[in-house]
Design a protein around this motif. Structure first.
Motif, PDB file in Angstrom:
ATOM      1  N   GLY A  26       6.339  81.953 -40.794  1.00  0.00           N
ATOM      2  CA  GLY A  26       6.445  83.467 -40.898  1.00  0.00           C
ATOM      3  C   GLY A  26       7.787  83.751 -39.902  1.00  0.00           C
ATOM      4  O   GLY A  26       8.603  82.956 -39.487  1.00  0.00           O
ATOM      5  N   ARG A 252       8.839  87.666 -44.664  1.00  0.00           N
ATOM      6  CA  ARG A 252       8.134  86.492 -44.829  1.00  0.00           C
ATOM      7  C   ARG A 252       8.731  85.423 -45.628  1.00  0.00           C
ATOM      8  O   ARG A 252       9.127  84.164 -45.435  1.00  0.00           O
ATOM      9  CB  ARG A 252       6.737  86.561 -45.360  1.00  0.00           C
ATOM     10  N   CYS A 282      14.851  87.414 -38.956  1.00  0.00           N
ATOM     11  CA  CYS A 282      14.185  86.491 -39.865  1.00  0.00           C
ATOM     12  C   CYS A 282      14.884  85.281 -40.358  1.00  0.00           C
ATOM     13  O   CYS A 282      14.635  84.462 -41.050  1.00  0.00           O
ATOM     14  CB  CYS A 282      13.430  87.055 -41.080  1.00  0.00           C
TER      15      CYS A 282
END
Length: 377
Positions: A26, A252, A282
């Motif tokens: 994640g 994700r 991310c």
């Protein structure tokens, strides 16, 4: 087994344990990138014809309505791009359009071409003559088709989309993951710097997403040719009303991409389709090709952001924004890399043809523009 892969001479087998491991990843498991990059391009939709009829796509027009840009029209678009400081000519068309569209086939024949790839070669040469680097994304390609145009492209690309057999690809001419993986492998065999990616929200599940990213990784490990992977959400349009992935899904998937891929492969999100500010932590490090003058003809309802909007994304992340060429610096000959280049050099055969190297090195306005981008000027 990945659907359709047994029909092609490409060996991709993703281990179940690797998929399960990636499914545990994640946003907290990756680090933000130290900088963001983008390319300044001009979008050239060579034809709106395509052999496929994917239900999420607004790009294709039916037979009888599809158009084909003439060499004169292409040159005019390219000249506008050069005047705007673009370094990339993004050529797109649907898969094998001359296979399904009689009018397109006949027009190509009238212009002296036996195939759309022969015509693509002509317009890539026009781009080089005008002082802009071709990056072609013509869908699935055989080895022979790609070989026809590889030496007049700085880089090429095709979206894998997914390794899953999804209903949106249904039809009498069904797009299969095996075809896409074969195209990506052909690029590796031909030493073509290549862009690919996953399309999120077209009916695939989380396991499919992990498998898709790992399949890309496997081919890159074999050929060292992937320069960037796009994580693209499906966007609502007149043909697709089944929604777009939410923020948490995109966060994700981007994190999974960054974790699955080696450091030298960039992870990109299209800033006109996703809020990049929500994804910079991310692992994305690229905002893709953005045009200051032409629409995103694949997603015409979603305008490109202006350069100052890209700068806002970088400011939000607290990192610098730099312009890049359509071919990543690690694929350039040593004498053309910037003095501050610290990345890993691509291994294997020479990646760029003499025609492309000459374009980058020539003492001209175009060559100066390319080197200014590399130098960060």
């Amino acid at each position: 087994m990945i659907p359709g892969i047994d029909e092609y001479d490409v060996d991709v087998s993703v281990e179940e344990a690797a998929i399960e491991s990636l499914l545990d990843v994640g946003p907290a498991d990756v680090e933000p990138a130290p900088e963001l990059s983008f390319a300044r391009n001009v979008f050239v939709p060579l034809t709106t014809a395509c052999r496929y009829t994917c239900t999420y796509c607004t790009y294709f027009d039916p037979p009888g309505e599809a158009s084909l840009l003439s060499p004169e029209e292409v040159r005019g678009i390219l000249q506008t791009g050069v005047d705007a400081g673009c370094t990339e000519a993004l050529f797109t068309f649907g898969d094998d359009p001359d296979d399904r569209y009689t009018a397109i086939h006949d027009q190509l024949a009238e212009w002296g071409h036996r195939s759309i790839h022969e015509y693509l070669r002509e317009v890539c040469e026009i781009a080089l003559d005008e002082g802009i680097l071709p990056h072609s994304n013509p869908g699935d390609q055989t080895y022979e088709q790609m070989q026809t145009v590889a030496d007049v492209n700085a880089s090429m690309g095709v979206m894998l989309e997914t390794t899953a057999d999804v209903d949106v690809h249904a039809g009498s001419r069904r797009k299969t993951p095996g075809q896409r993986l074969n195209t990506i492998a052909n690029a590796g065999k031909l030493s073509v710097p290549f862009t690919t990616g996953v399309l999120v929200g077209i009916g695939e599940d989380w396991r499919d997403r992990a498998e898709s990213l790992l399949a890309i990784r496997e081919l890159h490990d074999r050929y060292d040719h992937i320069q960037e992977v796009i994580v693209q959400p499906v966007a609502e349009n007149e043909r697709w009303q089944d929604g777009t992935p939410d923020r948490d899904t995109m966060r994700r998937v981007v994190a999974m991409a960054r974790h699955a891929l080696p450091e030298e492969v960039s992870v990109q999100v299209p800033p006109n389709l996703a809020d990049a500010r929500e994804l910079v932590d991310c692992g994305i490090d690229d905002l893709g090709g953005v045009s200051p003058i032409t629409d995103d003809h694949i997603n015409p309802d979603y305008a490109w952001p202006a350069l100052n909007e890209l700068e806002t994304v970088a400011d939000h992340a607290g990192v610098p924004l730099r312009e890049r060429l359509p071919v990543y610096e690690r694929f350039l000959p040593a004498e053309l890399r910037s003095s501050g280049f610290e990345g890993r050099v691509a291994e294997g055969d020479d990646w760029l043809s003499g025609r492309i190297v000459d374009a980058l090195a020539e003492q001209s306005v175009a060559g100066e523009r390319y080197r200014a981008v590399l130098a960060g000027d």
